[in-house]
Design a protein around this motif. Structure first.
Motif, PDB file in Angstrom:
ATOM      1  N   GLU A  49       0.652  -1.538   0.129  1.00 43.10           N
ATOM      2  CA  GLU A  49      -0.052  -0.149   0.030  1.00 43.10           C
ATOM      3  C   GLU A  49       0.851   1.313  -0.067  1.00 43.10           C
ATOM      4  O   GLU A  49       0.503   2.228  -0.669  1.00 43.10           O
ATOM      5  N   TYR A  50       1.990   1.093   0.515  1.00 38.42           N
ATOM      6  CA  TYR A  50       2.877   2.432   0.526  1.00 38.42           C
ATOM      7  C   TYR A  50       3.380   2.796  -0.665  1.00 38.42           C
ATOM      8  O   TYR A  50       3.490   3.966  -1.154  1.00 38.42           O
ATOM      9  N   ASP A  51       3.871   1.705  -1.499  1.00 38.26           N
ATOM     10  CA  ASP A  51       4.269   1.889  -2.951  1.00 38.26           C
ATOM     11  C   ASP A  51       3.006   2.414  -3.515  1.00 38.26           C
ATOM     12  O   ASP A  51       3.367   3.311  -4.485  1.00 38.26           O
ATOM     13  N   VAL A  52       1.929   2.116  -3.678  1.00 40.57           N
ATOM     14  CA  VAL A  52       0.846   2.287  -4.405  1.00 40.57           C
ATOM     15  C   VAL A  52       0.460   4.142  -4.028  1.00 40.57           C
ATOM     16  O   VAL A  52       0.290   4.802  -4.697  1.00 40.57           O
ATOM     17  N   ILE A  53       0.316   4.463  -2.649  1.00 41.03           N
ATOM     18  CA  ILE A  53       0.216   5.456  -2.216  1.00 41.03           C
ATOM     19  C   ILE A  53       1.271   6.621  -2.558  1.00 41.03           C
ATOM     20  O   ILE A  53       0.926   7.835  -3.068  1.00 41.03           O
ATOM     21  N   SER A  54       2.431   6.203  -2.580  1.00 43.28           N
ATOM     22  CA  SER A  54       3.423   7.129  -3.200  1.00 43.28           C
ATOM     23  C   SER A  54       3.275   7.331  -4.731  1.00 43.28           C
ATOM     24  O   SER A  54       3.414   8.515  -5.276  1.00 43.28           O
TER      25      SER A  54
END
Length: 105
Positions: A86-91
């Motif tokens: 999820e952090y990659d996608v949010i970035s």
């Protein structure tokens, strides 16, 4: 009625639907940049995707939101084979929102 009258008095043309939709996308992008929790960011990104997918005819410059929507779905619903979290996608979402801001959406 007041809106049309004001436009006539100011000699301003009524904005097209596409101009309004793109302005709303810009507003959503601004909210993404300011948001801190991933459910809100994912919801805002999904709202942009819905506008791009259903409301705009020629949105090649916004086609990245199809990919982002797919990434969100994979994070939310797929098995562990998806390598992004999820952090990659949010970035990625925040980066694309900043690009929209720079393009004055």
């Amino acid at each position: 009625m007041y809106f049309k009258r004001a436009l006539e008095e100011l000699a301003i043309k009524e904005p097209t639907f596409e101009i309004c939709a793109r302005a709303y996308i810009g507003l959503l992008a601004n909210r993404i940049i300011k948001a801190n929790d991933y459910p809100k960011i994912f919801d805002l990104a999904h709202m942009i995707f819905q506008i791009v997918a259903t409301e705009l005819d020629s949105s090649d410059d916004l086609s990245v939101w199809f990919e982002i929507s797919e990434m969100i779905d994979r994070v939310d619903f797929d098995d562990k084979s998806f390598v992004l979290n999820e952090y990659d996608v949010i970035s990625r979402i925040k980066n694309e929102a900043q690009i929209l801001q720079r393009l004055n959406y």
